[in-house]
Scaffold this motif. Sequence first.
Motif, PDB file in Angstrom:
ATOM      1  N   SER A  86       0.835  -1.206   0.000  1.00 44.50           N
ATOM      2  CA  SER A  86       0.000   0.000   0.000  1.00 44.50           C
ATOM      3  C   SER A  86       0.865   1.249   0.000  1.00 44.50           C
ATOM      4  O   SER A  86       0.574   2.251  -0.655  1.00 44.50           O
ATOM      5  CB  SER A  86      -0.917  -0.001   1.243  1.00 44.50           C
ATOM      6  N   GLU A  87       1.967   1.184   0.721  1.00 44.20           N
ATOM      7  CA  GLU A  87       2.891   2.313   0.736  1.00 44.20           C
ATOM      8  C   GLU A  87       3.664   2.429  -0.583  1.00 44.20           C
ATOM      9  O   GLU A  87       3.867   3.517  -1.112  1.00 44.20           O
ATOM     10  CB  GLU A  87       3.858   2.143   1.907  1.00 44.20           C
ATOM     11  N   ILE A  88       4.104   1.274  -1.122  1.00 46.89           N
ATOM     12  CA  ILE A  88       4.890   1.297  -2.378  1.00 46.89           C
ATOM     13  C   ILE A  88       4.050   1.800  -3.547  1.00 46.89           C
ATOM     14  O   ILE A  88       4.474   2.663  -4.314  1.00 46.89           O
ATOM     15  CB  ILE A  88       5.444  -0.107  -2.664  1.00 46.89           C
ATOM     16  N   VAL A  89       2.854   1.250  -3.669  1.00 44.07           N
ATOM     17  CA  VAL A  89       1.982   1.641  -4.780  1.00 44.07           C
ATOM     18  C   VAL A  89       1.607   3.115  -4.682  1.00 44.07           C
ATOM     19  O   VAL A  89       1.476   3.809  -5.676  1.00 44.07           O
ATOM     20  CB  VAL A  89       0.725   0.741  -4.813  1.00 44.07           C
ATOM     21  N   ARG A  90       1.471   3.566  -3.441  1.00 44.84           N
ATOM     22  CA  ARG A  90       1.121   4.973  -3.264  1.00 44.84           C
ATOM     23  C   ARG A  90       2.249   5.878  -3.755  1.00 44.84           C
ATOM     24  O   ARG A  90       2.020   6.973  -4.233  1.00 44.84           O
ATOM     25  CB  ARG A  90       0.827   5.229  -1.783  1.00 44.84           C
ATOM     26  N   LEU A  91       3.488   5.395  -3.633  1.00 46.73           N
ATOM     27  CA  LEU A  91       4.636   6.193  -4.080  1.00 46.73           C
ATOM     28  C   LEU A  91       4.883   6.071  -5.585  1.00 46.73           C
ATOM     29  O   LEU A  91       5.470   6.948  -6.204  1.00 46.73           O
ATOM     30  CB  LEU A  91       5.893   5.765  -3.317  1.00 46.73           C
ATOM     31  N   SER A  92       4.486   4.976  -6.182  1.00 46.64           N
ATOM     32  CA  SER A  92       4.733   4.743  -7.610  1.00 46.64           C
ATOM     33  C   SER A  92       3.499   5.138  -8.415  1.00 46.64           C
ATOM     34  O   SER A  92       2.441   4.514  -8.278  1.00 46.64           O
ATOM     35  CB  SER A  92       5.060   3.259  -7.842  1.00 46.64           C
ATOM     36  N   HIS A  93       3.652   6.166  -9.254  1.00 47.69           N
ATOM     37  CA  HIS A  93       2.519   6.624 -10.071  1.00 47.69           C
ATOM     38  C   HIS A  93       2.305   5.742 -11.297  1.00 47.69           C
ATOM     39  O   HIS A  93       1.226   5.754 -11.880  1.00 47.69           O
ATOM     40  CB  HIS A  93       2.756   8.066 -10.520  1.00 47.69           C
ATOM     41  N   LYS A 115      -4.545   1.309  -5.370  1.00 39.17           N
ATOM     42  CA  LYS A 115      -4.429   2.626  -4.752  1.00 39.17           C
ATOM     43  C   LYS A 115      -5.637   3.517  -5.002  1.00 39.17           C
ATOM     44  O   LYS A 115      -5.663   4.658  -4.533  1.00 39.17           O
ATOM     45  CB  LYS A 115      -3.151   3.324  -5.213  1.00 39.17           C
ATOM     46  N   ARG A 116      -6.626   2.989  -5.684  1.00 38.26           N
ATOM     47  CA  ARG A 116      -7.855   3.761  -5.829  1.00 38.26           C
ATOM     48  C   ARG A 116      -8.552   3.832  -4.472  1.00 38.26           C
ATOM     49  O   ARG A 116      -8.731   2.817  -3.803  1.00 38.26           O
ATOM     50  CB  ARG A 116      -8.784   3.121  -6.862  1.00 38.26           C
ATOM     51  N   ARG A 117      -8.957   4.982  -4.095  1.00 35.58           N
ATOM     52  CA  ARG A 117      -9.632   5.169  -2.819  1.00 35.58           C
ATOM     53  C   ARG A 117     -11.084   4.694  -2.868  1.00 35.58           C
ATOM     54  O   ARG A 117     -11.680   4.409  -1.842  1.00 35.58           O
ATOM     55  CB  ARG A 117      -9.577   6.642  -2.409  1.00 35.58           C
ATOM     56  N   ASN A 118     -11.601   4.628  -4.066  1.00 33.23           N
ATOM     57  CA  ASN A 118     -12.975   4.152  -4.216  1.00 33.23           C
ATOM     58  C   ASN A 118     -12.962   2.633  -4.124  1.00 33.23           C
ATOM     59  O   ASN A 118     -12.527   1.947  -5.052  1.00 33.23           O
ATOM     60  CB  ASN A 118     -13.538   4.625  -5.575  1.00 33.23           C
ATOM     61  N   LYS A 119     -13.414   2.095  -2.971  1.00 35.46           N
ATOM     62  CA  LYS A 119     -13.346   0.663  -2.737  1.00 35.46           C
ATOM     63  C   LYS A 119     -14.190  -0.136  -3.726  1.00 35.46           C
ATOM     64  O   LYS A 119     -13.725  -1.183  -4.212  1.00 35.46           O
ATOM     65  CB  LYS A 119     -13.778   0.360  -1.293  1.00 35.46           C
TER      66      LYS A 119
END
Length: 537
Positions: A86-93, A115-119
């Motif tokens: 979750s942290e890695i994907v958030r950093l990688s666009h 990383k989509r916030r819409n579940k």
Amino acid sequence: MKIRRQLSPLYLSFPLVLIAALALARYSYRNARQLAQNSEGSVIAGLFALGDQTRSRVESFVIDSDRELFNLVDLEHLQDFSRRWSEIVRLSHAVEAAIVLDENQQLVRGGYVNKRRNKPEAEAFLRLFMDRIRPELPLAEQRPDFHRHLHTNVDGVDYLLSYIKRYDAARNRVFYIILKVNLDYLVGTSFPEMFESIAGRFLVSVIGSRGEVIFGQPISGAGKYLYDKRFESTVYQWRLQMAPLDNVKLRAGSQKQALADTILIGLMLGLILIGTAFLVYSISTEQRLSALKSEFISNVSHELKTPLSLIRMFAELLMLGKVKTPEKGREYAGIITRESERLSRLIDNVLDFSRMERGKAAYEMKPGDLGEVVERALDFFRYRLEREGRQLEVDIAQSIPRTLLDENAMTLLLLNLVDNAVKYGGTGPIAVRLCVSPRGKEILLSVTDHGLGIAPDEQRKIFERFYRTRAVRNTNIRGSGIGLALVKHIAEAHGGHITVDSQGGKGSTFTLTLPVSAIKEEPDEAGGDAAFDKGDS
């Protein structure tokens, strides 16, 4: 008498010149085309090299980004996958989601990160992947640590997935790691950065699987200057198109250059052909003139020989006293006189023609009465015509205006015309008419016969030097072929012109047209000669 022409050795060289000219033109054209093609080839080769390089950069960007993330997967601590990724994907666009499957291609517990916030959207993609995309992935055949991509379109939406097969030796298990590449980020952020360095020189466009423009602008009319290739291993459903910004100018310049080369080579070939044709014509003309001169010398020699023989024969008869009666003596003397005049006239013709050829013919223009000149000239022929039983019709109008003329030249002109009428006019009458045109501005002198006539295609040629018509050449009638050339020269020297109206077998009419000169007569101080001015006709 037919004129025989010998084939000059120079004629044999003309085919060689033409062959050489054509070969040179062909070589020049091919060389020019080759240079143009080489120039075009250099531009196209540079374009394709740059296109391949740009395409490779795009794919390298995607592949390198995926590999970095693949290397961060810790198969020994999969329980922490969800938290760490979750942290890695958030950093990688570049990557939007990550999925881990076991050896049975089932989702590992906690092995999905998006990383989509819409579940609901994240869960919808996972279902789509498991139901429709996963069957397309050849995971079972995948070699360990071999990185591949799937570019597919589902319900009109493009998906790019990067997948790899990993082996966990510690637990003797196989795992599959799948990354969903963020195509919106690739198109909206990465493409502009990667294409920025060439944007000022080239048009760039990425075309989708349905022909739609994914990035850039449509490219049309580029022709051979268009780079169009699919991406090889990543977004292989898409094509990269590139073209020089000035491709229109390049194509126009190429066409102009080809046209200019063709025109220049054509002009060069045309000039060579025209020069060769002119040379052939000049040689042919010179050969023809040479043959005509030979015939002229032969005819003149015969013309001179005939009166000389008669003069000698009758002079010897008189010298030896073989004259039975005084009438015979006078007849012999008349023949000698007539033939002497004929000989003198022929010599005058040759001398005048020689001066004309050298450009030294000069005429003494004085006011004169053309009617008197005609009457005196015809006196030369009266005895000959009476002796041969030929009829001469003379019609000289009253009040012929005085005009500027050379009396000797005009006498020679008329004698030549009448002599031709006697030679070629058959046995019919010869008519000589002198009058003024209806407008009163021209004097017309015509000589008409009823003899052989002149073919229409020869009526202009008869005024050329040495030319004799076909009908005359087939007879035994001798002639020098310079009489009418002299007639034309004399007429033009007096500001006039000579024309002929003739039909084959029906005779000919030669008409001299002279302008009436404006003569102003003023007595000089001595009361003698008058002063004359020649004005416009």
